[in-house]
Design a protein around this motif. Structure first.
Motif, PDB file in Angstrom:
ATOM      1  N   GLN A  13      69.840  25.267   8.734  1.00 22.78           N
ATOM      2  CA  GLN A  13      70.997  25.289   9.620  1.00 22.78           C
ATOM      3  C   GLN A  13      71.662  26.665   9.686  1.00 22.78           C
ATOM      4  OE1 GLN A  13      74.297  22.700   8.447  1.00 22.78           O
ATOM      5  NE2 GLN A  13      74.284  21.851  10.514  1.00 22.78           N
ATOM      6  N   GLN A  41      67.477  10.573   8.893  1.00 25.29           N
ATOM      7  CA  GLN A  41      68.873  10.681   9.320  1.00 25.29           C
ATOM      8  C   GLN A  41      69.805  10.883   8.137  1.00 25.29           C
ATOM      9  OE1 GLN A  41      70.291   7.377  11.680  1.00 25.29           O
ATOM     10  NE2 GLN A  41      72.092   8.502  12.360  1.00 25.29           N
ATOM     11  N   SER A  72      69.337  12.431   5.357  1.00 24.82           N
ATOM     12  CA  SER A  72      69.269  13.819   4.873  1.00 24.82           C
ATOM     13  C   SER A  72      69.392  14.828   6.006  1.00 24.82           C
ATOM     14  CB  SER A  72      67.955  14.051   4.118  1.00 24.82           C
ATOM     15  OG  SER A  72      67.933  13.274   2.940  1.00 24.82           O
ATOM     16  N   ARG A  73      69.548  14.330   7.241  1.00 26.57           N
ATOM     17  CA  ARG A  73      69.726  15.177   8.431  1.00 26.57           C
ATOM     18  C   ARG A  73      68.617  16.215   8.565  1.00 26.57           C
ATOM     19  NH1 ARG A  73      75.116  16.609   6.719  1.00 26.57           N
ATOM     20  NH2 ARG A  73      74.841  18.565   7.831  1.00 26.57           N
ATOM     21  N   ARG A  74      67.371  15.712   8.476  1.00 23.28           N
ATOM     22  CA  ARG A  74      66.188  16.562   8.628  1.00 23.28           C
ATOM     23  C   ARG A  74      65.254  15.932   9.653  1.00 23.28           C
ATOM     24  NH1 ARG A  74      65.079  20.181   4.458  1.00 23.28           N
ATOM     25  NH2 ARG A  74      62.921  20.191   5.126  1.00 23.28           N
ATOM     26  N   LEU A 134      72.361  16.811  16.710  1.00 24.26           N
ATOM     27  CA  LEU A 134      72.051  15.921  15.585  1.00 24.26           C
ATOM     28  C   LEU A 134      72.614  16.423  14.262  1.00 24.26           C
ATOM     29  CD1 LEU A 134      68.303  15.206  16.462  1.00 24.26           C
ATOM     30  CD2 LEU A 134      70.318  13.828  17.061  1.00 24.26           C
ATOM     31  N   ASP A 135      73.122  17.661  14.237  1.00 31.88           N
ATOM     32  CA  ASP A 135      73.693  18.277  13.035  1.00 31.88           C
ATOM     33  C   ASP A 135      72.699  18.313  11.870  1.00 31.88           C
ATOM     34  OD1 ASP A 135      75.762  19.599  11.675  1.00 31.88           O
ATOM     35  OD2 ASP A 135      76.479  17.726  10.787  1.00 31.88           O
ATOM     36  N   CYS A 136      71.438  18.634  12.193  1.00 27.96           N
ATOM     37  CA  CYS A 136      70.417  18.736  11.148  1.00 27.96           C
ATOM     38  C   CYS A 136      70.707  19.901  10.216  1.00 27.96           C
ATOM     39  CB  CYS A 136      69.034  18.924  11.772  1.00 27.96           C
ATOM     40  SG  CYS A 136      68.376  17.433  12.535  1.00 27.96           S
ATOM     41  N   ILE A 137      70.343  19.728   8.956  1.00 29.65           N
ATOM     42  CA  ILE A 137      70.475  20.823   7.992  1.00 29.65           C
ATOM     43  C   ILE A 137      69.185  21.625   7.895  1.00 29.65           C
ATOM     44  CG2 ILE A 137      72.287  19.691   6.659  1.00 29.65           C
ATOM     45  CD1 ILE A 137      70.110  18.995   4.555  1.00 29.65           C
ATOM     46  N   TRP A 163      66.648   7.164  15.478  1.00 29.78           N
ATOM     47  CA  TRP A 163      67.200   8.509  15.345  1.00 29.78           C
ATOM     48  C   TRP A 163      66.046   9.472  15.196  1.00 29.78           C
ATOM     49  CZ3 TRP A 163      67.272  12.606  11.860  1.00 29.78           C
ATOM     50  CH2 TRP A 163      68.299  13.547  12.036  1.00 29.78           C
TER      51      TRP A 163
END
Length: 190
Positions: free
Chosen positions: A174, A85, A87-89, A122-125, A2
C-alpha cells in the motif's frame, strides 16, 4: 463476494465482468499467436474458452474480467484472485492477452485500473502477482509495473504437461502505491 464484480475503464482498455458473451472474441484471441502452446502458461485453447469462463466465474475468491480494447472487442482475460478480505490482500493473475495487443499500452492500462481499484476502493494493504519462474517476459512486465520480488514457491504446481512449476511471487504494498501509480500514469502519457 469480495471483490465484487465491477467495470473499470480507461482510454486504452476496459475491464468488464467476464461472461459467455465474450466467448467468441476470446476464442479468437487465444488463437492469435497460438498462445495455448506456450508450455509455461495456462492460456485456454479456443475450444476450452466456454468451460474456462464457467470455471473462473464459479471459483470462490475469483473476480474475473474480460479485457476489452477501445473498440469493445474482448482481447484477453484477467482476474482478481486468492482474495483475502480479512487481510485486505488480493492477487492479480490468470492474465493473458491476444498476441496482437501485447507490448502496448493495454496491459499498463489494465494494471493501473486494477491496482487503483485494489488500493483506493478495496483498501488493500498488498497486491500480489505470480508467474511461472521460466516466464521471463511476464516477470519483466511485472517488474516494470514496480512490483518487488518476494521469492519463489518451489514445486508449487503441476502443469498440464506434467512439469513442476516454480512460481515467482511479486507484490506491491500500500505505501508503494503512490509511486507505482505515478510511474504507470507516466508510461501511459509518453
Amino acid at each position: 463476494m469480495w471483490p465484487a464484480p465491477v467495470t473499470l475503464s480507461g482510454p486504452y482498455a476496459s475491464l468488464v465482468p467476464l461472461s459467455q458473451d465474450h466467448a467468441t472474441d476470446l476464442a479468437a484471441a487465444s488463437d492469435d499467436g497460438n498462445l495455448q502452446a506456450l508450455w509455461y502458461t495456462m492460456v485456454p485453447r479456443p475450444e476450452d474458452i466456454v468451460a474456462n469462463i464457467d470455471a473462473r466465474n464459479a471459483t470462490l475468491g475469483m473476480t474475473p474480467f474480460a479485457v476489452l480494447d477501445p473498440t469493445g472487442k474482448a482481447v484477453g482475460m484477467t482476474t482478481f484472485m486468492n482474495a483475502d478480505q480479512a487481510s485486505r490482500r488480493v492477487e492479480i493473475g490468470s492474465t493473458w492477452y491476444r498476441k496482437s495487443v501485447q507490448r502496448g499500452p493495454l496491459n499498463t492500462q489494465c494494471k493501473l485500473l486494477m491496482l487503483a481499484h485494489a488500493f483506493e476502493t478495496l483498501d488493500c494493504i498488498a497486491v500480489e502477482f505470480r508467474t511461472h519462474f521460466m516466464n521471463h517476459k511476464s516477470r519483466a512486465a511485472i517488474e516494470r509495473l514496480g512490483a518487488k520480488f518476494d521469492g519463489v514457491l518451489r514445486n508449487h504446481m503441476i502443469m498440464a504437461n506434467g512439469t513442476l512449476r516454480d512460481t515467482a511471487v511479486y507484490s506491491i504494498c500500500q505505501h508503494e502505491w503512490p509511486a507505482v501509480r505515478a510511474n504507470l500514469n507516466y508510461k501511459l502519457a509518453t
